[in-house]
Write an enzyme that holds these catalytic residues in place. Structure first.
Site, PDB file in Angstrom:
ATOM      1  CB  CYS A   1       2.552  10.962   1.445  1.00  0.00           C
ATOM      2  SG  CYS A   1       0.919  11.675   1.668  1.00  0.00           S
TER       3      CYS A   1
ATOM      4  NE  ARG B   1      -1.311   2.552   2.669  1.00  0.00           N
ATOM      5  CZ  ARG B   1      -0.928   3.609   3.323  1.00  0.00           C
ATOM      6  NH1 ARG B   1      -0.786   4.763   2.558  1.00  0.00           N
ATOM      7  NH2 ARG B   1      -0.396   3.867   4.575  1.00  0.00           N
ATOM      8  CG  ASP B   2       3.028   4.387   2.980  1.00  0.00           C
ATOM      9  OD1 ASP B   2       2.880   5.235   1.947  1.00  0.00           O
ATOM     10  OD2 ASP B   2       3.614   4.754   4.167  1.00  0.00           O
TER      11      ASP B   2
ATOM     12  CG  HIS C   1       7.894   7.830   5.537  1.00  0.00           C
ATOM     13  ND1 HIS C   1       7.836   8.027   4.377  1.00  0.00           N
ATOM     14  CD2 HIS C   1       6.878   7.694   6.097  1.00  0.00           C
ATOM     15  CE1 HIS C   1       6.520   7.507   4.024  1.00  0.00           C
ATOM     16  NE2 HIS C   1       5.949   7.313   5.373  1.00  0.00           N
TER      17      HIS C   1
END
Length: 299
Positions: A237, A12-13, A206
């Site tokens: 993001c 996902r990320d 991160h």
């Protein structure tokens, strides 16, 4: 032996900020490889507007094709009621709802204020509880905002207090843009544990400024029961300028394994998956382990 649960977020990320859109079959294979490496909680998909995040447009197709071995939990990111409806229909085991700590980032990320995001979480949490689905709430930009700058611990902890009223199964704090340092980790986790005693705490880091791994180890010392990581260090993001990749699962495993922390995950298998993913995406793997090799190096 000290233990921590790793949540693999590469599907996902890790993929949502990539210019290349991975085929559905490759997404499924990425998740299968993660399960084979020993990961038991995987953030598999995101139920968001496909026009805004086209990398996640095939969430239902991915979920439909996933294997369902015992003990493996698949999560879907959810931002609103429409997302929850899709997630429940797709058969997720858990949801992750994001509430952003600053208004400007919240508007850009999900089209609402912090107040509206917190209210949306409360409504989603109630419906997900009724459906028997595990609920994580993630406070994004908890360590700093790309638009508003510094985010105080008091602001984040006030939001922790508010989201805890809806009885989450887990509260996560996220350093969405990679500006945090260990002192912030201590302040936020210590405060969150006092506000919501008994609620498991999770962290999402991160490595934008090379503090991600120090923050993860500090979080473990401060009682975090779960850490997010992405194979290869892929991620970011789409709505946060200069937010580089997540901490890499294999690099985090190296630090944890050599510190005597049990995860049940095979580092070598994750590193192989990272290399495979880099080939599919057509770009170098951000993680360091694949270049440096494990220690001690073979003679």
């Amino acid at each position: 032996m000290l233990m921590v649960e790793l949540i693999e977020v590469a599907p996902r990320d890790g993929l949502q900020n990539e210019s290349a859109i991975l085929a559905t079959a490759d997404k499924v294979r990425l998740i299968e490889r993660s399960v084979a490496a020993g990961l038991r909680r995987i953030e598999a998909v995101s139920f968001v507007n496909p026009k805004r995040v086209p990398q996640m447009a095939d969430a239902e197709a991915v979920m439909e094709r996933l294997p369902r071995p015992d003990g493996v939990s698949y999560a879907g990111l959810v931002l609103n009621r429409r997302g929850l409806d899709r997630a429940l229909a797709a058969g997720v085991d858990e949801i992750n709802v994001v509430v952003v700590a600053t208004d400007e980032f919240s508007r850009r990320n999900q089209g609402c204020t912090v107040e509206e995001g917190a209210a949306a979480w409360a409504a989603i949490a109630a419906d997900a509880r009724a459906a028997g689905v595990r609920r994580t709430v993630t406070i994004a930009a908890a360590f700093g905002c790309p638009f508003e700058g510094e985010v105080t611990a008091d602001r984040v902890l006030d939001l922790v207090r508010r989201v805890a009223e809806s009885e989450p199964d887990e509260i996560a704090v996220a350093d969405t843009i990679g500006v945090g340092v260990p002192a912030q980790v201590r302040a936020l986790l210590t405060g969150a544990a006092e506000i919501a005693p008994g609620v498991p705490l999770r962290c999402h880091f991160h490595n934008t400024r090379n503090t991600g791994y120090a923050n993860a180890l500090t979080a473990l010392d401060c009682g975090a029961s779960a850490l997010d990581a992405s194979a290869g260090g892929f991620g970011g993001c789409p709505f946060a300028p200069a937010a580089t990749g997540n901490i890499a699962t294999e690099d985090l495993l190296y630090a944890l394994d050599r510190s005597g922390v049990d995860t049940g995950v095979r580092m070598s298998a994750v590193a192989e998956t990272a290399a495979w993913l880099g080939e599919r995406l057509g770009r170098p793997v951000p993680a360091l382990l694949g270049r440096a090799g494990p220690f001690p190096a073979p003679s």
